[in-house]
Enzyme design. Structure first.
Site, PDB file in Angstrom:
ATOM      1  N   THR A 112      43.353  40.835  42.480  1.00 33.15           N
ATOM      2  CA  THR A 112      42.450  40.901  41.346  1.00 33.15           C
ATOM      3  C   THR A 112      43.242  41.544  40.227  1.00 33.15           C
ATOM      4  O   THR A 112      44.306  42.107  40.465  1.00 33.15           O
ATOM      5  CB  THR A 112      41.221  41.738  41.759  1.00 33.15           C
ATOM      6  OG1 THR A 112      40.608  41.113  42.862  1.00 33.15           O
ATOM      7  CG2 THR A 112      40.222  41.910  40.655  1.00 33.15           C
ATOM      8  N   ASN A 159      40.779  36.249  44.177  1.00 31.17           N
ATOM      9  CA  ASN A 159      40.578  36.845  45.493  1.00 31.17           C
ATOM     10  C   ASN A 159      41.915  37.138  46.140  1.00 31.17           C
ATOM     11  O   ASN A 159      42.488  38.184  45.889  1.00 31.17           O
ATOM     12  CB  ASN A 159      39.684  35.992  46.396  1.00 31.17           C
ATOM     13  CG  ASN A 159      39.022  36.842  47.457  1.00 31.17           C
ATOM     14  OD1 ASN A 159      38.725  38.007  47.227  1.00 31.17           O
ATOM     15  ND2 ASN A 159      38.781  36.287  48.629  1.00 31.17           N
TER      16      ASN A 159
END
Length: 590
Positions: free
Chosen positions: A386, A406
């Site tokens: 992230t 992700n």
């Protein structure tokens, strides 16, 4: 320990050595970057420059955030994205707040057991790698929505720096070149061609150009709806279909950005404004701070001393138990937000903390009389790729944004002809109750897979202000956030504690070695550079210690990437703290 309690007087505490507070990458100073008017702090220097460029053109903090978001899709493909999603927290110059949820959504064809085999076991990597791992991306919708509703310039102006970076390229550092060796990219021909030159890997100093992505960004800048309802949407859907993915043109057309009410709390004289569900980050952050609110942490010892870490970790443990049992998509679940932020509930949790030893997670009992019964299920666990950025403009508008694919480079799948990577966000759902996800987190059936649902996240974009009054808003104090999967919440909590409780400046807080406890597995995770002496003291108290990658001399043993801004209370200077774990980022402004 609560203020006035002397039970911990015998607990050993130890100040961190100067080396244990040092940055993980070479740093010339532990002092923050200072500017008078505006500040942008990101993981990549080119993205920071894009944001500053837009501010100097007359854009506001939201325009700069849009510019940074699209620039990161070019220069930080491991996590920056147009094929993923995120959250944006805005506090304007008048003190009004907005929270934009552009998290990915499960496709209409998604089902609760889609990642299980005939025996009901999780199929390894199916939710992580390949076409079926992707949710419907929200980043383009979110950034375009932010610009349209809260920006000052045009979308084309805000996207111009990103288009230029994709067209003319940017220079790769050694870390960035090595990252492109990812096996996650090698398994997919389009990704291997773009990011790895079909095995002729990029090297330090090479210029990385992305003409297909430049063309895609140019199309979006002219009409962002094309991504969701036009020719581009059909290109994405057709490509997904060829690989067995579930995302359809109808899924893309149905995607909507959600404006949600931020979670609010208080901590030692500051108002905390943070992320609501489907992020678990804000509610768990406030719960942690509520539990800690009556402790005089500096009296226990200095920042990262064993005595402080013990109390903080026990707050982490208790809040993460609630995270696993209760949280999910608020559009599909009734969540006990008021109960979890109740100060009396925090006091009840606090009273269960033993001042001298840890409470084993298996023995932890939730205080009675506050919470509804959790969903009838055993709790389950989120990847770390992230990225976060913080921005303050000359008028005092602040933006705290966290966005994600992700896992590193998402699903590994690059959309043919469009040049961008798709997310693997479906792993953030509960694939099977009782089985941890890639981050080891435990989550309940409230986070089970379902059509149109948004997976639970730990992303925690946060803004702190001085207390507001009925006649005027509080003053901006901090803009905070980090990537790091399940460690995001604890990292943001520690940034707050290090500055407000322990007096570290914003740069020292960004660089301080991290620790984390998430209830299950029952252990404290410590970065490699964390003080060995403190680790030994914690072990002597009864903690299981995991010092990350200590045995691997080539692994930096770090997590997260705090990109922080503080406002000096007397001079009103903007103080930027770029996390030196990533040598290619920076804080800058004017």
């Amino acid at each position: 320990m609560p203020c006035g309690n002397r039970v911990l007087a015998t607990t050993v505490s130890l100040a961190l050595s100067a080396s244990s507070l040092a940055a993980q990458a070479p740093s010339t100073s532990d002092q923050p970057t200072r500017t008078k008017h505006a500040m942008v702090v990101t993981i990549h220097h080119d993205a920071t420059d894009a944001g500053v460029e837009i501010l100097k053109q007359g854009g506001n903090a939201v325009d700069a955030a849009v510019a940074v978001g699209f620039a990161l899709a070019v220069v930080y493909p491991a996590a920056g994205n147009i094929g993923g999603g995120g959250f944006m927290l805005i506090r304007d110059k008048h003190g009004k707040t907005h929270f934009l949820d552009y998290r990915e959504k499960a496709p209409a064809a998604a089902s609760r057991d889609m990642y299980l085999d005939a025996q009901g076991n999780v199929i390894p990597d199916m939710s992580l790698v390949g076409y079926k791992a992707s949710g419907v991306p929200g980043s383009v919708a979110g950034l375009a929505y932010a610009q349209k509703h809260y920006g000052k310039l045009t979308l084309a102006q805000d996207m111009a720096p990103a288009i230029k970076l994709a067209t003319v390229g940017y220079t790769l550092s050694i870390e960035e070149a090595r990252a492109l060796h990812s096996k996650n990219l090698s398994g997919f021909p389009v990704s291997a061609k773009i990011f790895q030159r079909d095995g002729n890997f990029y090297r330090e100093g090479d210029t990385f150009k992305q003409p297909e992505l430049a063309a895609t960004l140019n199309r979006i800048s002219k009409d962002p709806d094309e991504f969701y309802k036009g020719a581009m949407a059909h290109q994405i859907a057709d490509f997904e279909k060829t690989g067995g993915g579930l995302i359809t043109a109808e899924d893309l057309a149905a995607y909507q950005v959600k404006e949600r009410v931020p979670i609010r709390g208080k901590y030692h004289g500051f108002d905390v404004i943070t992320a609501p569900p489907p992020s678990s980050g804000g509610i768990i952050l406030v719960e942690i701070l509520n539990i800690l609110s009556t402790y005089d942490l500096p009296k226990l010892g200095p920042d990262r001393s064993a005595a402080q870490v013990h109390i903080i970790a026990e707050a982490f443990r208790r809040a993460y138990k609630d995270r696993g049992d209760y949280l999910g998509d608020p559009d599909f679940n009734t969540l006990p937000i008021k109960q979890m932020t109740n100060l009396k509930y925090a006091a009840a949790w606090r009273s269960s903390i033993d001042p001298s030893k840890p409470t084993p997670s298996k023995d932890l009992v939730r205080p009675a009389g506050f919470m509804p019964p959790p969903p009838q299920s055993t709790p389950v666990t989120e990847p770390t790729q992230t990225t976060h950025y913080s921005i303050v403009d000359a008028d005092g508008t602040a933006v705290s944004t966290t966005t994600t694919l992700n896992g590193g480079f998402g699903s590994g799948v690059t959309v043919q002809g469009l040049g961008f990577l798709m997310n693997n966000e479906m792993d953030d759902f509960t694939s099977k109750v009782g089985v941890p996800n890639v981050y080891g987190l435990i989550q309940s059936s409230a986070n089970s897979i379902g059509p149109g649902k948004r997976p639970l996240s730990a992303m925690t974009p946060t803004i702190l202000t001085t207390p507001s009054h009925w006649y005027k808003p509080g003053k901006l104090a901090y803009v905070l956030g980090t990537p790091g999967g399940s460690t995001i919440i604890t990292t943001v909590a520690n940034n707050i504690i290090s500055t407000i409780d322990n007096g570290l400046n914003i740069q020292q807080a960004a660089d301080a070695p991290r620790f984390h406890h998430q209830y299950l597995p029952d252990r404290i995770d410590l970065e490699k550079k964390f003080s060995p002496d403190v680790a030994e003291q914690l072990a002597a108290m009864g903690y299981t210690i995991n010092r990350l990658a200590v045995a691997d001399e080539h692994n930096p043993g770090t997590w997260g990437d705090s990109e922080l801004i503080a406002i000096a209370p007397k001079t009103h200077e903007l103080l930027g703290g770029h996390d030196n774990r990533r040598a290619y980022g920076k804080a800058a402004g004017y």
